[in-house]
Design a protein around this motif. Structure first.
Motif, PDB file in Angstrom:
ATOM      1  N   THR A   1       0.830  -1.213   0.000  1.00  0.00           N
ATOM      2  CA  THR A   1       0.000   0.000   0.000  1.00  0.00           C
ATOM      3  C   THR A   1       0.863   1.261   0.000  1.00  0.00           C
ATOM      4  O   THR A   1       0.348   2.361   0.103  1.00  0.00           O
ATOM      5  CB  THR A   1      -0.893   0.024   1.268  1.00  0.00           C
ATOM      6  OG1 THR A   1      -0.009  -0.037   2.411  1.00  0.00           O
ATOM      7  CG2 THR A   1      -1.846  -1.156   1.270  1.00  0.00           C
ATOM      8  N   LYS A   2       2.197   1.077  -0.082  1.00  0.00           N
ATOM      9  CA  LYS A   2       3.056   2.242   0.086  1.00  0.00           C
ATOM     10  C   LYS A   2       3.677   2.674  -1.235  1.00  0.00           C
ATOM     11  O   LYS A   2       3.985   1.855  -2.099  1.00  0.00           O
ATOM     12  CB  LYS A   2       4.155   1.907   1.101  1.00  0.00           C
ATOM     13  CG  LYS A   2       3.593   1.670   2.505  1.00  0.00           C
ATOM     14  CD  LYS A   2       4.634   1.332   3.520  1.00  0.00           C
ATOM     15  CE  LYS A   2       4.013   1.245   4.905  1.00  0.00           C
ATOM     16  NZ  LYS A   2       2.721   0.493   4.924  1.00  0.00           N
ATOM     17  N   LEU A   3       3.909   4.000  -1.325  1.00  0.00           N
ATOM     18  CA  LEU A   3       4.678   4.532  -2.450  1.00  0.00           C
ATOM     19  C   LEU A   3       6.131   4.605  -2.004  1.00  0.00           C
ATOM     20  O   LEU A   3       6.449   5.333  -1.050  1.00  0.00           O
ATOM     21  CB  LEU A   3       4.192   5.935  -2.827  1.00  0.00           C
ATOM     22  CG  LEU A   3       4.990   6.548  -3.986  1.00  0.00           C
ATOM     23  CD1 LEU A   3       4.446   6.086  -5.327  1.00  0.00           C
ATOM     24  CD2 LEU A   3       5.010   8.071  -3.910  1.00  0.00           C
ATOM     25  N   ILE A   4       6.994   3.827  -2.627  1.00  0.00           N
ATOM     26  CA  ILE A   4       8.412   3.795  -2.241  1.00  0.00           C
ATOM     27  C   ILE A   4       9.265   4.042  -3.489  1.00  0.00           C
ATOM     28  O   ILE A   4       9.561   3.118  -4.259  1.00  0.00           O
ATOM     29  CB  ILE A   4       8.769   2.453  -1.583  1.00  0.00           C
ATOM     30  CG1 ILE A   4       7.913   2.223  -0.340  1.00  0.00           C
ATOM     31  CG2 ILE A   4      10.265   2.426  -1.231  1.00  0.00           C
ATOM     32  CD1 ILE A   4       8.138   0.900   0.352  1.00  0.00           C
ATOM     33  N   PRO A   5       9.653   5.296  -3.714  1.00  0.00           N
ATOM     34  CA  PRO A   5      10.548   5.561  -4.855  1.00  0.00           C
ATOM     35  C   PRO A   5      11.836   4.766  -4.702  1.00  0.00           C
ATOM     36  O   PRO A   5      12.310   4.567  -3.572  1.00  0.00           O
ATOM     37  CB  PRO A   5      10.827   7.060  -4.743  1.00  0.00           C
ATOM     38  CG  PRO A   5       9.821   7.606  -3.792  1.00  0.00           C
ATOM     39  CD  PRO A   5       9.423   6.494  -2.890  1.00  0.00           C
ATOM     40  N   ALA A   6      12.374   4.303  -5.807  1.00  0.00           N
ATOM     41  CA  ALA A   6      13.552   3.429  -5.713  1.00  0.00           C
ATOM     42  C   ALA A   6      14.570   3.777  -6.786  1.00  0.00           C
ATOM     43  O   ALA A   6      14.217   4.143  -7.909  1.00  0.00           O
ATOM     44  CB  ALA A   6      13.134   1.970  -5.846  1.00  0.00           C
ATOM     45  N   ASP A   7      15.839   3.676  -6.411  1.00  0.00           N
ATOM     46  CA  ASP A   7      16.943   3.807  -7.374  1.00  0.00           C
ATOM     47  C   ASP A   7      17.473   2.412  -7.665  1.00  0.00           C
ATOM     48  O   ASP A   7      17.839   1.692  -6.733  1.00  0.00           O
ATOM     49  CB  ASP A   7      18.091   4.652  -6.786  1.00  0.00           C
ATOM     50  CG  ASP A   7      17.665   6.069  -6.467  1.00  0.00           C
ATOM     51  OD1 ASP A   7      18.409   6.743  -5.721  1.00  0.00           O
ATOM     52  OD2 ASP A   7      16.586   6.490  -6.930  1.00  0.00           O
ATOM     53  N   PHE A   8      17.536   2.071  -8.929  1.00  0.00           N
ATOM     54  CA  PHE A   8      18.153   0.817  -9.349  1.00  0.00           C
ATOM     55  C   PHE A   8      19.499   1.146  -9.968  1.00  0.00           C
ATOM     56  O   PHE A   8      19.581   2.006 -10.859  1.00  0.00           O
ATOM     57  CB  PHE A   8      17.258   0.103 -10.370  1.00  0.00           C
ATOM     58  CG  PHE A   8      16.096  -0.633  -9.767  1.00  0.00           C
ATOM     59  CD1 PHE A   8      15.043   0.051  -9.179  1.00  0.00           C
ATOM     60  CD2 PHE A   8      16.060  -2.023  -9.772  1.00  0.00           C
ATOM     61  CE1 PHE A   8      13.969  -0.627  -8.627  1.00  0.00           C
ATOM     62  CE2 PHE A   8      14.986  -2.731  -9.216  1.00  0.00           C
ATOM     63  CZ  PHE A   8      13.944  -2.016  -8.635  1.00  0.00           C
TER      64      PHE A   8
END
Ligand code: G6P
Length: 552
Positions: free
Chosen positions: A403-410
């Motif tokens: 349910t969370k918005l978690i921006p991520a760097d790959f």
């Protein structure tokens, strides 16, 4: 232009640029990345940046040209560029400690002039680098021997926080660039198990201890260093004169180094304008230089400097640290994102995100602005993550369907390090996952697409992927010393940008002091059963339980 409230205070949330972003957020709520890509075929080409060896694709973010324009306007309005230039000039922007913030000077070329209080600090930086190099060559060649005449084959760095996380991370990252005939270990925890496991299988006669501590007062480090000295002298059956050949210090505090019993000539200095979490490219990186050699260390510094110059000079539209910083402000400020994931698809980067945790969370984990007023906007996120593909088998379920918005760097690399030989054949499988995950996170799988696979209707909701999870992809050719320096500088300056916008001091860390004071107060209650005034009821009960379990 400074927007101030009735009390003359600079309040971010009263800025028209902040309100414009809020309005924009409302107007664009619910837009899906699928729509943005369908409406703009050139998006994937336009939303990329190249900085040195780093290729950034930010097309899978919940932004449009208008979003980016409004974010850049916020940066300009909050004085990011003026504060950046002040930092590079050596001004005391760490206002609560009245210090300059000049980790950029650590990698400046010898010809540069960077003044603190009218004194050019660059010659001193290079003098230490030269001294480190001479020492590293003596250790690596076997010319420097221990008390019994044996060459040094083991290096143990004793430090914590910024005096541990950076060198420990960089050593792991650059294992392929190390001479494999030296054992390098890192001890940080005051739990005796850490030091015990680090030295139990080492020959003291071949072991060098590096005591790394900016202040040389950190209780964990001084405790471990004292225990290491006892271990060494016990193992060698030697007196204090053996210390000189087996202990060196990295610090700003020559007096405390001398008090400990290390000869100041065996001290590699750095300065108070280098924050602990910004210090591994200073003398704090000595263990790394012993492992990879002075030349590779200097290549790493050049990578840092390349991104410094980019951050200092690139226009806002092409400025990568600015972009990454603004994206975090957008998600924290207008999407209620509480955390940020950094997911490196490289086993060698196994400690990279742990390093970023201190860099980011100790810098921007603040709730009072530069005017001393409580903020009412989100500041630093919780930073977390571990290398792919392992995370896919641990927490990606939440990333995809939580349910969370978690921006991520790959973060990934086109070429595996040469040393892998036949194992390089696995690299394409690693990178197939790297690309697939950001695709799945962005575009998901609709209910109709799930149905088209013949899934039973009652399972369709469970097998649907809503997508629209934002990611940045950072792709470089290979993980080299220079690329590591570029990556670290990119994140250092991203953190800077966010702190500037949030109007907080990113370079102090008052929040770590209370725990230290309370620990010193409660310790006598554990050891002697002393009655410590002011202990709360819970702690009092727990201390009593502890003493009973210890049979005291
Ligand atoms: O390098 P030292 O002075 O030993 O400090 C080690 C660490 O401890 C402090 O408490 C700070 O939280 C960190 O910023 C610092 O890196």
């Amino acid at each position: 232009m400074s927007v101030t409230n009735a009390q003359g205070q600079n309040r971010l949330d009263q800025r028209p640029e902040w309100h414009a972003l809020g309005k924009h957020r409302e107007e664009t709520a619910g837009t899906h990345l699928r729509e943005l890509f369908d409406a703009d075929p050139g998006r994937a080409d336009r939303y990329t940046l190249q900085v040195g060896d780093l290729h950034l694709d930010y097309s899978k973010h919940l932004v449009t040209d208008e979003t980016l324009r409004l974010l850049r306007e916020l940066a300009a309005a909050t004085g990011v560029f003026e504060l950046r230039d002040a930092m590079f000039r050596g001004e005391r922007i760490n206002t609560t400690e009245d210090r300059a913030v000049l980790h950029t000077a650590l990698r400046a070329p010898q010809s540069a002039t960077i003044e603190v209080d009218g004194h050019n600090v660059v010659p001193g930086v290079h003098a230490v680098l030269t001294k480190m190099g001479v020492f590293a060559d003596r250790i690596r060649s076997g010319e420097w021997t221990g008390h019994t005449g044996k060459r040094i084959r083991n290096v143990v760095n004793i430090g914590i926080g910024g005096s541990d996380l950076g060198p420990a991370m960089a050593y792991e990252v650059l294992r392929a660039y190390t001479d494999r005939d030296m054992t390098v270990r890192f001890v940080s925890n005051v739990d005796g198990a850490d030091l015990h496991e680090a030295v139990r299988d080492l020959d003291a006669a071949e072991t060098l201890f590096i005591v790394a501590s900016k202040t040389f007062t950190t209780i964990e480090t001084i405790t471990n260093a004292t225990s290491a000295r006892q271990w060494l002298l016990g193992q060698l059956g030697a007196g204090e004169d053996a210390v000189a050949k087996h202990f060196v210090a990295l610090s700003t505090n020559a007096e405390k180094v001398t008090d400990f019993g290390i000869d100041p000539t065996n001290m590699f200095e750095f300065w108070d304008w280098v924050g602990g979490r910004y210090s591994y490219d200073s003398a704090i990186g000595l263990s790394l230089m012993l492992a990879i050699g002075p030349d590779a260390f200097r290549e790493m510094l050049a990578g840092f400097h390349l991104v410094d110059e980019h951050f200092r000079t690139a226009p806002a539209e092409q400025n990568a640290p600015l972009l990454l910083g603004l994206l975090g402000v957008w998600y924290g400020g207008f999407h209620d994102a509480q955390s940020h994931a950094v997911l490196p698809y490289s086993h060698y980067l196994s400690k990279f995100t742990a390093y970023l945790q201190q860099l980011d969370m100790e810098s921007n984990g603040k709730s009072v602005d530069r005017d001393g007023n409580p903020v009412n906007w989100q500041t630093g996120p919780v930073v977390w993550g571990t290398p792919g593909t392992n995370g896919q088998h641990a927490y990606y379920q939440l990333l995809h369907q939580g349910t969370k918005l978690i921006p991520a760097d790959f973060i990934g690399f086109a070429r595996p390090v040469a040393e892998l030989g036949a194992l390089a054949g696995q690299h394409d499988l690693l990178m197939a996952n790297f690309f697939a995950q950001t695709q799945a996170l962005a575009f998901g799988k609709t209910p109709d697409e799930v149905r088209a696979e013949g899934v039973a209707e009652e399972l369709v909701p469970h097998k649907t992927f809503r997508g629209n999870h934002p990611t940045t992809t950072i792709l470089a050719g290979e993980l080299t010393p220079s690329v590591l320096g570029q990556l670290i500088a990119l994140y250092e300056h991203k953190v800077f940008v966010q702190g500037a916008i949030w109007n907080i001091d990113s370079f102090d860390q008052w929040g770590v002091e209370l725990g230290k004071v309370l620990a010193k107060r409660v310790e006598p209650a554990l050891t002697e059963g002393a009655d410590v005034p002011g202990l709360d009821a819970s702690t009092t009960n727990l201390v009593a339980k502890y003493r009973a379990l210890r049979g005291r």
